[in-house]
Each structure stands twice: as structure tokens, then as C-alpha cells.
Design a protein around this motif. Structure first.
Motif, PDB file in Angstrom:
ATOM      1  N   LEU A 599      -5.421 -37.158  17.366  1.00  0.00           N
ATOM      2  CA  LEU A 599      -5.300 -36.907  15.933  1.00  0.00           C
ATOM      3  C   LEU A 599      -4.990 -35.444  15.646  1.00  0.00           C
ATOM      4  CD1 LEU A 599      -8.234 -39.181  14.728  1.00  0.00           C
ATOM      5  CD2 LEU A 599      -5.788 -39.633  14.520  1.00  0.00           C
ATOM      6  N   ALA A 600      -5.517 -34.524  16.440  1.00  0.00           N
ATOM      7  CA  ALA A 600      -5.197 -33.109  16.253  1.00  0.00           C
ATOM      8  C   ALA A 600      -3.749 -32.823  16.642  1.00  0.00           C
ATOM      9  CB  ALA A 600      -6.155 -32.249  17.079  1.00  0.00           C
ATOM     10  N   ASN A 601      -3.305 -33.417  17.735  1.00  0.00           N
ATOM     11  CA  ASN A 601      -1.910 -33.227  18.151  1.00  0.00           C
ATOM     12  C   ASN A 601      -0.952 -33.876  17.161  1.00  0.00           C
ATOM     13  OD1 ASN A 601      -2.649 -31.786  20.453  1.00  0.00           O
ATOM     14  ND2 ASN A 601      -2.824 -33.638  21.697  1.00  0.00           N
ATOM     15  N   TRP A 602      -1.385 -34.930  16.511  1.00  0.00           N
ATOM     16  CA  TRP A 602      -0.593 -35.553  15.447  1.00  0.00           C
ATOM     17  C   TRP A 602      -0.354 -34.547  14.319  1.00  0.00           C
ATOM     18  CZ3 TRP A 602      -3.254 -38.612  11.123  1.00  0.00           C
ATOM     19  CH2 TRP A 602      -2.312 -39.174  10.244  1.00  0.00           C
ATOM     20  N   VAL A 603      -1.370 -33.771  13.960  1.00  0.00           N
ATOM     21  CA  VAL A 603      -1.215 -32.745  12.920  1.00  0.00           C
ATOM     22  C   VAL A 603      -0.122 -31.765  13.313  1.00  0.00           C
ATOM     23  CG1 VAL A 603      -2.341 -30.823  11.736  1.00  0.00           C
ATOM     24  CG2 VAL A 603      -3.598 -32.954  12.128  1.00  0.00           C
ATOM     25  N   ILE A 604      -0.155 -31.298  14.540  1.00  0.00           N
ATOM     26  CA  ILE A 604       0.842 -30.336  15.012  1.00  0.00           C
ATOM     27  C   ILE A 604       2.227 -30.960  15.025  1.00  0.00           C
ATOM     28  CG2 ILE A 604       1.546 -28.931  16.991  1.00  0.00           C
ATOM     29  CD1 ILE A 604      -1.448 -28.635  17.670  1.00  0.00           C
ATOM     30  N   ALA A 605       2.301 -32.222  15.489  1.00  0.00           N
ATOM     31  CA  ALA A 605       3.604 -32.894  15.586  1.00  0.00           C
ATOM     32  C   ALA A 605       4.217 -33.123  14.217  1.00  0.00           C
ATOM     33  CB  ALA A 605       3.442 -34.215  16.335  1.00  0.00           C
ATOM     34  N   MET A 606       3.397 -33.468  13.217  1.00  0.00           N
ATOM     35  CA  MET A 606       3.979 -33.758  11.905  1.00  0.00           C
ATOM     36  C   MET A 606       4.523 -32.497  11.229  1.00  0.00           C
ATOM     37  SD  MET A 606       0.846 -34.512   9.234  1.00  0.00           S
ATOM     38  CE  MET A 606      -0.087 -35.625  10.266  1.00  0.00           C
ATOM     39  N   GLU A 607       4.128 -31.324  11.720  1.00  0.00           N
ATOM     40  CA  GLU A 607       4.652 -30.066  11.182  1.00  0.00           C
ATOM     41  C   GLU A 607       5.905 -29.590  11.902  1.00  0.00           C
ATOM     42  OE1 GLU A 607       3.983 -27.687   8.754  1.00  0.00           O
ATOM     43  OE2 GLU A 607       2.791 -29.255   7.802  1.00  0.00           O
ATOM     44  N   ASP A 608       6.309 -30.300  12.950  1.00  0.00           N
ATOM     45  CA  ASP A 608       7.461 -29.889  13.760  1.00  0.00           C
ATOM     46  C   ASP A 608       8.755 -30.350  13.091  1.00  0.00           C
ATOM     47  OD1 ASP A 608       9.339 -29.284  15.648  1.00  0.00           O
ATOM     48  OD2 ASP A 608       8.412 -30.433  17.278  1.00  0.00           O
ATOM     49  N   GLY A 609       9.455 -29.413  12.459  1.00  0.00           N
ATOM     50  CA  GLY A 609      10.678 -29.746  11.740  1.00  0.00           C
ATOM     51  C   GLY A 609      11.808 -30.224  12.613  1.00  0.00           C
ATOM     52  N   SER A 610      11.738 -29.936  13.899  1.00  0.00           N
ATOM     53  CA  SER A 610      12.813 -30.370  14.799  1.00  0.00           C
ATOM     54  C   SER A 610      12.761 -31.873  15.058  1.00  0.00           C
ATOM     55  CB  SER A 610      12.729 -29.616  16.129  1.00  0.00           C
ATOM     56  OG  SER A 610      11.572 -30.003  16.853  1.00  0.00           O
ATOM     57  N   GLN A 611      11.675 -32.542  14.643  1.00  0.00           N
ATOM     58  CA  GLN A 611      11.527 -33.978  14.879  1.00  0.00           C
ATOM     59  C   GLN A 611      11.802 -34.811  13.624  1.00  0.00           C
ATOM     60  OE1 GLN A 611      10.995 -35.079  18.021  1.00  0.00           O
ATOM     61  NE2 GLN A 611      11.189 -32.905  18.516  1.00  0.00           N
ATOM     62  N   THR A 612      12.372 -34.209  12.580  1.00  0.00           N
ATOM     63  CA  THR A 612      12.697 -34.940  11.353  1.00  0.00           C
ATOM     64  C   THR A 612      14.210 -34.949  11.148  1.00  0.00           C
ATOM     65  OG1 THR A 612      12.752 -33.114   9.759  1.00  0.00           O
ATOM     66  CG2 THR A 612      10.579 -33.925  10.413  1.00  0.00           C
ATOM     67  N   PRO A 613      14.734 -35.838  10.316  1.00  0.00           N
ATOM     68  CA  PRO A 613      16.181 -35.852  10.060  1.00  0.00           C
ATOM     69  C   PRO A 613      16.709 -34.564   9.439  1.00  0.00           C
ATOM     70  CG  PRO A 613      15.193 -37.924   9.389  1.00  0.00           C
ATOM     71  CD  PRO A 613      14.064 -36.999   9.713  1.00  0.00           C
ATOM     72  N   TYR A 614      15.826 -33.771   8.825  1.00  0.00           N
ATOM     73  CA  TYR A 614      16.265 -32.501   8.229  1.00  0.00           C
ATOM     74  C   TYR A 614      16.546 -31.429   9.275  1.00  0.00           C
ATOM     75  CZ  TYR A 614      14.478 -34.548   3.895  1.00  0.00           C
ATOM     76  OH  TYR A 614      14.238 -35.364   2.813  1.00  0.00           O
ATOM     77  N   CYS A 615      16.289 -31.743  10.560  1.00  0.00           N
ATOM     78  CA  CYS A 615      16.457 -30.738  11.613  1.00  0.00           C
ATOM     79  C   CYS A 615      17.896 -30.253  11.712  1.00  0.00           C
ATOM     80  CB  CYS A 615      15.999 -31.304  12.949  1.00  0.00           C
ATOM     81  SG  CYS A 615      17.047 -32.655  13.569  1.00  0.00           S
ATOM     82  N   ILE A 616      18.825 -31.002  11.161  1.00  0.00           N
ATOM     83  CA  ILE A 616      20.228 -30.608  11.241  1.00  0.00           C
ATOM     84  C   ILE A 616      20.477 -29.283  10.536  1.00  0.00           C
ATOM     85  CG2 ILE A 616      20.940 -31.845   9.158  1.00  0.00           C
ATOM     86  CD1 ILE A 616      22.884 -31.803  12.459  1.00  0.00           C
TER      87      ILE A 616
END
Length: 883
Positions: A599-616
Motif C-alpha cells: 500500500l505504501a509503494n502504491w502511493v509512490i507509484a500513483m505519483e509517477d507521471g511516467s506511468q500515465t497517458p499524460y507522460c507524452i
């Protein structure tokens, strides 16, 4: 950093409480146990050993491992594991004294453990895809299997075996595998052998590692990501023919039944050669056929109420059973049982001449078990292989009962060990409070948590452990019974554990242990294949005032989708880790620690902009970890509160600074000592009520920093912020129900949340000037009194939602009301540091939209999308984000 150890103190003592079932009183018992013990800072460091003592107890040796450390490297919490050998149990409750000592023995590395284990002839081995358990002359062989939707048997392919501790009173191993034609179905077995008790605990976890498809944000059964199983179980081959089979129901251990297996002719067996057979098909309760048990087609297909028992030509039926079984062979006796046999139905045990088959997810005609995408389930099996000839069978039966139903837990947090996760009042203060009466009724009353299990039959392999959301009945418009699951909202687990500690009442275990297991297995989304904002997240409680239908424990069902925007998934606003953290520290369950880190790593992952469609266009932080109610609000609220809290819990368990650094970055994003609080609209109860949850987390942060003596600028920053907001509360806050016209549903939950305001003010009083602290305490007392008054005037004040808040807040309120202040002056600056400016944060989505309003932004988009590597990465992200 090495630990500083006071050489004058060579040991640390604590008290544990052993609770055994009444049926075992008067027996000589060997009870395996594992529990957590807190240790003062600087007292002890690894390697450690322990010894136990008490009336009628013999020390069989213990294994000790550190669960969490102090900043100096000394042990803060340790897990003690071993066997309690009782010459004669005189009562159902016994005090156990434990002495922890440092030892000069060096810990063995994993490779050395494996070599030593091999040389000594390990009790736990793996050979040709099978688990071998026991010494050579009496070894049993277990093969694990699943059956697919067409009941074809699929064997386990073992991919790894990790040897654990060896050579002492406890031996361990971890076995991993997958199933050959369903490789996304993974398997892990934690095997622990308690040498003095000749007892082995096998913990099986079956996981569907695929993602759910969840089209439209809906999570119903029948999803393409699910896997359908006809059965999951294990076959146990014995070293010799079974002469006699003995069994008893755990509720009547003295009534032992026996049949001579080897004397049965073939016509005394069923069509698959089973001489003895028991099948628990449903819970056996009054509501056994509840709509809670519908399948993907909306049908309840449970075959009958309770269980059926067949041996030879005889058949017996009943409602609920936990069979305690003993196989008598020429090579000795082998006893086994499956805990939670009826609670986590369907289960089956079938006995033939030389083998025992255990169906953990038992198959039956017309029903398949659907393991949803990212869902897992854990089962336990106990096996006891006593040395020598079989004595009185009843003794071994009662030994099985003791193994299943005994508990060993810390008596209470010792006064010389500050518990960082929560302050605890004295037991006599709690006993004399109205909180104790509330807790009794909320947990064990006629409409309490335990009683409400029966209301919708919150039983079965998927449901057992979750709590019925009885408060949802108030505004529900459909036909009763309503099926609604609470899914640990507001960290009910945390409040229950605090009351277990303060009361010493073992009845709480009936709620705590199943709830923790349910959260770990069912409520967390165990997959890497979905979008980063969902992977390893915690599912919401099911939807307000609507029945769950086929969504089970995953909130959004297609049957409730009345508008296009309906749906969703795991979200930062529902991420509760403190209960799991405390469960890990007290029970020593490693799976709880893994869940907290997930659950803590989930917090970090959801803040990673490189993993969203907006990363372009933008790889920066998304803002998804700190938003509350809307994408554009990143101030104090439960979204940021739960994210920061999860990171703090992960830091407390691991000591990894990256978790603390990330938590502090989220704090700086969401609050500042010079905030314009009026502009945040905190009095808008429907939108901003949860700002008090955030301030509570700041208080927890300060508590941790204080115990760890981190007197840094960040601590001052948070301290000033907390006091500044508390001063605003002093002048502006009133009970929610003093203005009911502003509330959509003016329920008892609002009264419970008022107690949270009192907690915040009491926490802030710890850091304010004496004059301000006194005003904070006075206001807190008024709010707390109003909270109790408003709560108890409702007809159903003891429902689970109110309880989840009150059980935690009441403990904090009782403890903090007796504490003094550390004293600070919000207007002063006692350290030579510059106050950081307020961070102006814009979420990733808004940053991208701003860029697309400029020609330069469109040019950047065209350039980047023409890059094959960037475009391929975008396609991979979009594939994960499909819905």
C-alpha cells in the motif's frame, strides 16, 4: 548504524497471556505460538534469544527475530516464536513470563541454513513437485493441485523453495509455484515446523495475478480477468495404510468417533474409493442461503445447509463443524485439522486407505469458484506427527483443539516502552469510561460486529472476516436484507487491536484475525498488470445505500450503474495501514508487513507521471496521492492523510528513508504554517470534513519524530502548521449536527467524526504554549461531550461505521487528555532555519492541459509522438489504462 547497548542490562522481561479453549483445561499441552514483544530503545539488538517461564511451563527454546528497530539499530519490536509446553493447564488464561536476551551466536546466512538443513535431514523438503514433511520414517507427502472449469486436474509446478531458519525449535521454508496450464494462478506456501510439538503449520496462498478488466470502472463477478476453478486442494499420502480413523467435532472434543479404515471392503467406499468423507457446503446458519453468495449469474448455488458426513453406509448431517482428525497407522499416528473449516466453506476432507484429500476450495456439482483478477486467498492446515506409539486418541484430539483455538499475545504495552503508533490510557481509566461500554456493545452486543455476521451470512472463503455495513440500512430503499461490506473503512482493524491491547479480552481476536486476513487477501488488488493508480491498491467499501450484487467487495457493480460517470477503482482516499502495521507487530504475521509495503509503494507509484497517458508531455508528479474529493484540491484531507500515513507506517517497519522523504514531500505540498485557512472552505462539511484526518496524521508524524529525536526543520514546520490549524478550529469549529441542514445525510457518523476534532485539539495542545494548550483542551472536552451526546441519541449508535471511528478516537482522547505539553510558540522561530515558502502544486493533468493551450506545447507533442520509442511506451501505458 550500530546499536548502543547498555551492558548492565543483559535481558528484558515482558508478560504474555496464553488463552486456551475450555475443553483443553486439565491436559498436558504443547502449544506453538508466535507473537510480538516491544523493547525499549537501546536495550537489545540482534542476535537475540528468549526463554519462557510460568506455572506448569517448561522452556522448549524460542526463536527471536526483530520486526522493527529504533534509530540506533536496537530492536523496537521482536517476534518470539516457539512452543509452550504445559504439564497441566489449570485455567483458560495463563500468564507467561518471557525473558529476552542478547546472544553471541551469529545468525546463519540463507545458504548456510540450507546446507545445515540438508546435513541434518530437514523436516521440510521438496521433491518432484511435492512437499515432504516429517522425519524419514514417518514422512507424509503432499501434492497441491487445482481443477479447472471442466474439473481437469492441474498439478503444481514448483518454481522455488527458500529455506528459512533451521536447527532450533522452529524450522521454516517458503515454497513458490504456479500451475502448468494456468500460469497466472500463482501459489506460495509458508511452512513452519514446531519441533518440540511435532506440529507443522502450512499456510497456502492462491493468487490470480491477472488484472481485472473492469469495463466502465465496474468490478462484477464474470469479469474477463477472473479465473474459474473447480477445486483447490492437496493430497496427503501417508507412509503406511490407515488402520483406524478417529475424528471429533472441535465443539465436543470428548466425543471421539472411530472407524477401522483398513477393514472396509470396496463396497463400503464411494465411487472414488473414499472410506470417510466430510463436506461443509455452507455456513449452516439461519441465513445460509443469503444473496451474499450469488455467483456471476446472480444465482445462489449452495447445495444444502451445513455439512454432510459419510462413512461406510452411514450418513450424518449437521450445521457447523471443525473436524479434528487422527489417522492411526503402523508407523504411528498423524493428526490434522483445517482451521476455519465451516467459516470459510466450502471445505472437504476425504479419506481412503493410504491417503487423505483436503479440499480447501472444495468442488461440488454445479458450482465454480471465481478468483477475481488480483484476488488471492490464504488457507491453513495443521499436521501433528507425534513420536512413538499412539497414546490416548482423545489427548491428540485435544492437542489439535489447543493448536486451533489457543492464542498467545502481549498482556499490555509495558510502561517503559512508548508505543509510537498510538498512546494508550491506563486500563482502569478505560474500564471506567463510556468508551468501554460502547466497545462492548459495538463488538459483542446483539447488533454488534460479531452478531451482524449472521445477518447476511458473512461467511465463505471470500466473505469471512469482512464486516457487515449495517449503517447502510438507514437510507437503503430496496428490499432487505441489504448486502453491504465495510472493507475496513476508517481502519476498523486499528481500533479493534487497540481495544484488544487495553482490555486484554481475547474475544476481540474473533474480529481481528479474520478481518486482517480479509484485508490482506481480498481487499488489496494484488496485480502489476493494471494502471499504476490501481495496482496493489485497497478497494473501497461497497457503495452507500445500495446492495453489492455481484461486485462482492469491490464497490462498483453494473447493477448500480444508473449514470454514465458511475464507476471507479482503488483510490488514495481509502488506504488504511495502521491496523495492519500493529497486527504485524503484535501477531508477527509477515503477510501484514507485505500488505503495508504494498500500500505504501502504491502511493509512490500513483505519483509517477511516467506511468500515465499524460507522460507524452509531462513525467512529473500526478497529484493523485494528495487529492481529496476533486483533482484540484491538494490541501488537508483524507486523500493526503492516508497516503502520508501509509508512508510513515512503511518507514516505521523498514527504516527505509525513501518512505519518510516521500511523506515529507507530500506534507510540504499540502500544508504550510502560513496558509490562508479561510480560503480552504474547511467548514464545508460534505467536502472538507476529512481535514481532521489529515491533522491527526501530522500529530502522528510529530509523535514519531519526538520518539526518534528528529529535531529538524521539518518537525518544526509540521508543529507550527498543526498549531496554526488548531487555533483556527478553536474559533470556528462546532459540532456537525449543530447545523444538520448542511448535511446530505445527518447520521450518527457525523457525531463520531466530532470526536476526531477533539483528538486533533488534544494533539495540538502537546505542541502549543501553556495558555493556548489550555484553551485547546477546554474546546476538546466540549466537542467530545457533544459527540457522545449526539451519537447516543440515535437509535443505532453502535453500528460499524460509528464504531470504526469511536474505537480509535476514544482511545486517543482518553490517553491525550492526561498528557502535558511540549510547548512551542507558533509565532516564534526557535531554530535558525528559513521557513520554506508554500509549495504551489499543479497536478499533472492540469499541467498538460496548460501546455496544450500553447503552440509550443503542440509542437512538443508532435515531436515526442513521432519518436518510435516514446510512442511505443505510450501505447504500453494506454493498454494498461484501458477501461
Amino acid at each position: 548504524m550500530g546499536a548502543f547497548i547498555d551492558v548492565k542490562v543483559k535481558e528484558y522481561r515482558a508478560k504474555l497471556i496464553l488463552n486456551i479453549p475450555a475443553s483443553c483445561v486439565g491436559e498436558s499441552l504443547r502449544i506453538p505460538f508466535r507473537c510480538g514483544v516491544p523493547v525499549p530503545e537501546g536495550r537489545l539488538a540482534e542476535p537475540l534469544t528468549a526463554s519462557v517461564s510460568g506455572e506448569g511451563l517448561r522452556d522448549c527454546g524460542c526463536h527471536v527475530e526483530t520486526l522493527a528497530t529504533w534509530p540506533d539499530g536496537s530492536s523496537r519490536w521482536v517476534a518470539v516464536e516457539g512452543v509452550l509446553s504445559l504439564s497441566r493447564a489449570k485455567d483458560t488464561r495463563q500468564v507467561v513470563d518471557i525473558a529476552l536476551r542478547q546472544t553471541s551466536e551469529n545468525r546463519l546466512r540463507v545458504g548456510e541454513r540450507a546446507r545445515l538443513s540438508s546435513e541434518n535431514g530437514s523436516i521440510i523438503q521438496v521433491d518432484n513437485g511435492r512437499l515432504l514433511i516429517g522425519r524419514a520414517h514417518s514422512r507424509v507427502s503432499a501434492s497441491i493441485y487445482i481443477k479447472d472449469a471442466k474439473t481437469r486436474r492441474i498439478p503444481l509446478e514448483i518454481t522455488g523453495c527458500e529455506p528459512g531458519i533451521s536447527g532450533g525449535p522452529v524450522e521454516k521454508a517458503v515454497v513458490r509455484g504456479r500451475f502448468k496450464t494456468k500460469r497466472h494462478v500463482t501459489f506460495i506456501a509458508h511452512i513452519t515446523h514446531y519441533v518440540p510439538a511435532h506440529a507443522t503449520l502450512i499456510t497456502f496462498t492462491l493468487r490470480n495475478s491477472r488484472r481485472a478488466r473492469h469495463r466502465g470502472g465496474l468490478w462484477d463477478l464474470g469479469d474477463p480477468g477472473s479465473v474459474l476453478l473447480g477445486e483447490f486442494g492437496l493430497d496427503i499420502e501417508l507412509p503406511a495404510v490407515i488402520r483406524t480413523w478417529h475424528w471429533a467435532d472441535s465443539s465436543r472434543c470428548s466425543a471421539v468417533n472411530s472407524i477401522p479404515i483398513q477393514d472396509y471392503d470396496s463396497h463400503d467406499s464411494d465411487e472414488i474409493g473414499k472410506r470417510w468423507f466430510i463436506f461443509q457446503a455452507s455456513s449452516g446458519g439461519e441465513n445460509w442461503h443469503s444473496v451474499n453468495h450469488i455467483d456471476a449469474g446472480g444465482q445462489v448455488r449452495l447445495p444444502f445447509r451445513g455439512y454432510v458426513l459419510r462413512f461406510g453406509k452411514e450418513e450424518k448431517r449437521g450445521d457447523r463443524i471443525l473436524p479434528l482428525c487422527v489417522a492411526e497407522t503402523d508407523h504411528g499416528a498423524i493428526a490434522l485439522t483445517v482451521p476455519r473449516f465451516w467459516e470459510e466453506f466450502p471445505k472437504r476432507i476425504a479419506v481412503s486407505k493410504e491417503s487423505i484429500q483436503i479440499g480447501l476450495l472444495a468442488g461440488y456439482e454445479g458450482q465454480l469458484h471465481e478468483l477475481q483478477g488480483g484476488e488471492q486467498k490464504t488457507f491453513n492446515v495443521w499436521i501433528i506427527q507425534p513420536d512413538g506409539e499412539l497414546g490416548e486418541t482423545g489427548v491428540l484430539i485435544r492437542q489439535l483443539a489447543a493448536v486451533c483455538f489457543s492464542s498467545v499475545i502481549l498482556e499490555q504495552i509495558p510502561p517503559d516502552v512508548p508505543e509510537i503508533l498510538a498512546p494508550l490510557p491506563r486500563r482502569d481509566e478505560w474500564t471506567a469510561s463510556r468508551l468501554a461500554e460502547f466497545a462492548e456493545k459495538a463488538a459483542f452486543g446483539q447488533t454488534g460486529i460479531l452478531a451482524n455476521r449472521e445477518k447476511i451470512d458473512e461467511y465463505g472463503w471470500r466473505h469471512f472476516g469482512d464486516t457487515y455495513a449495517d449503517h447502510e440500512e438507514t437510507y437503503y430503499q430496496g428490499r432487505l436484507p441489504l448486502v453491504s461490506h465495510y472493507n475496513n473503512q476508517f481502519d476498523l482493524l486499528y481500533g479493534c487491536i487497540l481495544h484488544r491491547l487495553i482490555s486484554g479480552d481475547p474475544r476481540w481476536d474473533e474480529i481481528i484475525v479474520p478481518l486482517a486476513n480479509h484485508i490482506i487477501d481480498i481487499d488489496i488488488y494484488h496485480t502489476d498488470q493494471d494502471r499504476s493508480t490501481f495496482n496493489h491498491g485497497l478497494f473501497w467499501m461497497t457503495d452507500h445505500y445500495r446492495t453489492a450484487y455481484t461486485a462482492t467487495h469491490r464497490a462498483f457493480s453494473r447493477y448500480n450503474a444508473q449514470s454514465k460517470g458511475y464507476g471507479g477503482g482503488p483510490c488514495n482516499e481509502h488506504n488504511y495501514t495502521s491496523g495492519l502495521t500493529l497486527y504485524y507487530l503484535l501477531w508477527g504475521d509477515d503477510r501484514a508487513k507485505e500488505a503495508v509495503l504494498e500500500l505504501a509503494n502504491w502511493v509512490i507509484a500513483m505519483e509517477d507521471g511516467s506511468q500515465t497517458p499524460y507522460c507524452i508531455l509531462d513525467n512529473g508528479p500526478t497529484g493523485l496521492a494528495t487529492m481529496t474529493s476533486s483533482h484540484d484540491y491538494h490541501g488537508p484531507g483524507r486523500g493526503a492523510a492516508n497516503s502520508i500515513n501509509a508512508l510513515l507506517d512503511a518507514w516505521l517497519l523498514t527504516g527505509e528513508k525513501r518512505y519518510l522523504d516521500f511523506a515529507e514531500s507530500l506534507i510540504r505540498r499540502t500544508i504550510h504554517p502560513e496558509d490562508n485557512i479561510e480560503a480552504l472552505d474547511l467548514l464545508n462539511a460534505e467536502l472538507r470534513w476529512s481535514y481532521t484526518m489529515y491533522l491527526e496524521v501530522l500529530a502522528k508524524y510529530l509523535r514519531i519524530k519526538g520518539f526518534f529525536r528528529h529535531n529538524d526543520p521539518m518537525r518544526e514546520y509540521v508543529k507550527y502548521s498543526l498549531v496554526k490549524y488548531a487555533e483556527w478550529m478553536l474559533e470556528n469549529e462546532k459540532p456537525y449536527l449543530a447545523r444538520p441542514e448542511e448535511l446530505q445525510y445527518p447520521t450518527e457518523a457525523w457525531a463520531a467524526q466530532d470526536l476526531r476534532k477533539a483528538t486533533v485539539l488534544l494533539c495540538a495542545a502537546r505542541h502549543a504554549s501553556p495558555e493556548t494548550a489550555a484553551r485547546f483542551r477546554e474546546k476538546a472536552a466540549l466537542l467530545a461531550e457533544a459527540a457522545w451526546r449526539d451519537l447516543l441519541r440515535f437509535p443505532r449508535p453502535y453500528n460499524v461505521r460509528a464504531a470504526a471511528v469511536i474505537l480509535t478516537q476514544g482511545i486517543w482522547h482518553l490517553a491525550l487528555s492526561k498528557l502535558g505539553s511540549e510547548t512551542c510558540s507558533p509565532s516564534g522561530n526557535h531554530h535558525d532555519w528559513r521557513l520554506w515558502p508554500r509549495e504551489e502544486f499543479m497536478p499533472q493533468r492540469d499541467r498538460v492541459r496548460r501546455k496544450l493551450k500553447t503552440p509550443q506545447g503542440w509542437l512538443t507533442l508532435l515531436v515526442r509522438i513521432s519518436n518510435p520509442w516514446v510512442f511505443a511506451r505510450l501505447l504500453r501505458v494506454l493498454w494498461r489504462w484501458r477501461n
